[in-house]
Design an enzyme around this catalytic site. Structure first.
Site, PDB file in Angstrom:
ATOM      1  N   SER A 145      19.025  11.883  -1.646  1.00  0.00           N
ATOM      2  CA  SER A 145      17.940  12.241  -0.732  1.00  0.00           C
ATOM      3  C   SER A 145      16.620  11.962  -1.431  1.00  0.00           C
ATOM      4  O   SER A 145      16.107  12.800  -2.173  1.00  0.00           O
ATOM      5  CB  SER A 145      18.050  13.723  -0.349  1.00  0.00           C
ATOM      6  OG  SER A 145      16.983  14.107   0.486  1.00  0.00           O
ATOM      7  N   GLU A 155      24.739  18.597  -6.744  1.00  0.00           N
ATOM      8  CA  GLU A 155      24.721  20.059  -6.589  1.00  0.00           C
ATOM      9  C   GLU A 155      24.507  20.513  -5.148  1.00  0.00           C
ATOM     10  O   GLU A 155      24.665  21.706  -4.844  1.00  0.00           O
ATOM     11  CB  GLU A 155      23.627  20.666  -7.478  1.00  0.00           C
ATOM     12  CG  GLU A 155      22.214  20.586  -6.941  1.00  0.00           C
ATOM     13  CD  GLU A 155      21.541  19.218  -7.059  1.00  0.00           C
ATOM     14  OE1 GLU A 155      20.377  19.087  -6.635  1.00  0.00           O
ATOM     15  OE2 GLU A 155      22.191  18.277  -7.596  1.00  0.00           O
ATOM     16  N   CYS A 200      17.406  13.669  -9.881  1.00  0.00           N
ATOM     17  CA  CYS A 200      16.607  12.999  -8.852  1.00  0.00           C
ATOM     18  C   CYS A 200      15.202  12.651  -9.352  1.00  0.00           C
ATOM     19  O   CYS A 200      15.053  11.814 -10.227  1.00  0.00           O
ATOM     20  CB  CYS A 200      16.579  13.837  -7.571  1.00  0.00           C
ATOM     21  SG  CYS A 200      16.127  12.867  -6.101  1.00  0.00           S
ATOM     22  N   HIS A 227      22.130  14.066  -5.852  1.00  0.00           N
ATOM     23  CA  HIS A 227      22.188  15.526  -5.810  1.00  0.00           C
ATOM     24  C   HIS A 227      23.628  16.007  -5.672  1.00  0.00           C
ATOM     25  O   HIS A 227      24.026  16.531  -4.628  1.00  0.00           O
ATOM     26  CB  HIS A 227      21.367  16.054  -4.631  1.00  0.00           C
ATOM     27  CG  HIS A 227      19.892  15.978  -4.822  1.00  0.00           C
ATOM     28  ND1 HIS A 227      19.193  16.874  -5.599  1.00  0.00           N
ATOM     29  CD2 HIS A 227      18.983  15.107  -4.329  1.00  0.00           C
ATOM     30  CE1 HIS A 227      17.903  16.571  -5.572  1.00  0.00           C
ATOM     31  NE2 HIS A 227      17.749  15.496  -4.819  1.00  0.00           N
TER      32      HIS A 227
END
Length: 322
Positions: free
Chosen positions: A192, A237, A142, A235
């Site tokens: 995000s 994860e 990110c 993301h």
């Protein structure tokens, strides 16, 4: 891949309860192999949550992975206790003379600042420069992906009108790429962020390849041709409820956030979100550990720089690590 971590680390009990194979240091000493050395530079505010997320995907394989958690000196964490940081984290100065098979640099909630305005920017640049000769393969996530693309190639980030938040469909551009091997032709992943990079800027850099992209979220998995630097703009994860936590946090702050796209069933925030990306995250991190780390790094990790020079332009299998 069994993780070699301290038994007191919160992730040890969390992952054990999920039937994920983790081992403490005493048990790891009984196995006659060299563990892969992976460092995680954790820039996220909720560090324990991020630890659990990343360690979950660096597990469940026949090899040991020895984790080193790093923090920056130039920033004081307000959301993680100093006791936790003192016990489980170390600083770059303490490990800068070591070699690592892999490094993960997480995102950070500093997107709306200019890169040079981030209080630990100089320290991050030092770590990225160090990684060029001391780490075989690095994943930047990110904001860290944007920061690394800016540092290495001068690629700028651009502020979005509205925060990009939700689960988005992505396509695989190169089916032969080892990093995306096994992913469906169309797969889902969370994003995000408040900023973005432009595809046309990446295409101007011959060294870079866009392995996966989204019509709505833009370039997603970007890599150098030798896969030594990997940039993930989303993301993978994230936990199932991470976007929900962020939405509720922003809502309580009066930020009037948009509902995360394609996340809540029928867009109903009272419904439980479904995880549609877990298998994709497992594949991606498994591919990275196997193809870009284990298959390439030498048993004698001190020779990692020599191996880097050999594999600049091609995939070079390494000798076994056992």
């Amino acid at each position: 891949m069994p993780l070699k971590i301290q038994k007191e680390l919160p992730a040890y009990s969390v992952l054990s309860n999920e039937n994920i194979f983790v081992m403490d240091i005493e048990r790891s000493m009984q196995q006659d192999i060299r563990p892969l050395k992976i460092a995680i530079l954790n820039l996220m505010p909720l560090k324990i949550q991020t630890e659990n997320q990343l360690l979950r995907y660096l597990s469940n394989s026949p090899l040991q992975v020895e984790i080193t958690l790093l923090q920056v000196k130039e920033h004081e964490s307000k959301n993680t206790s100093s006791e936790h940081l003192d016990k489980f984290y170390t600083y770059f100065d303490d490990i800068k003379n070591e070699k690592f098979d892999g490094l993960i640099i997480t995102g950070a909630p500093v997107e709306l600042l200019e890169f040079e305005e981030v209080d630990y920017w100089n320290e991050l640049v030092e770590i990225m420069e160090w990684s060029k000769k001391n780490v075989f393969s690095t994943i930047h996530i990110c904001w860290a992906a944007q920061a690394a693309l800016y540092h290495y190639y001068g690629i700028q980030k651009y502020e979005l009108k509205d925060k990009l938040s939700g689960i988005f469909a992505h396509k695989v551009n190169n089916p032969a790429a080892t990093l995306t091997r096994g992913l469906n032709d169309m797969f889902f992943a969370p994003h995000s962020r408040h900023t973005a990079i432009k595809k046309e800027d990446i295409l101007k850099v011959d060294e870079l390849e866009i392995l996966s992209e989204s019509e709505k979220a833009g370039p997603f998995i970007i890599s150098t041709k030798d896969c030594r630097r990997i940039f993930v703009t989303g993301h993978l994860e994230y936990d199932t409820d991470t976007l929900q936590q962020e939405y509720e946090r922003d809502f309580k702050k009066g930020m009037n956030p948009l509902i995360p796209e394609n996340y809540y069933p029928n867009g109903d925030t009272q419904s439980e979100p479904l995880n549609t990306w877990r298998s994709n995250a497992n594949l991606f991190y498994g591919n990275w550990l196997n193809y870009q780390v284990y298959q390439n790094t030498p048993f004698d990790i001190s020779k990692i720089t020599e191996k880097m020079n050999l594999s600049k332009n091609s995939f070079v299998p390494s000798e076994d690590l056992d």
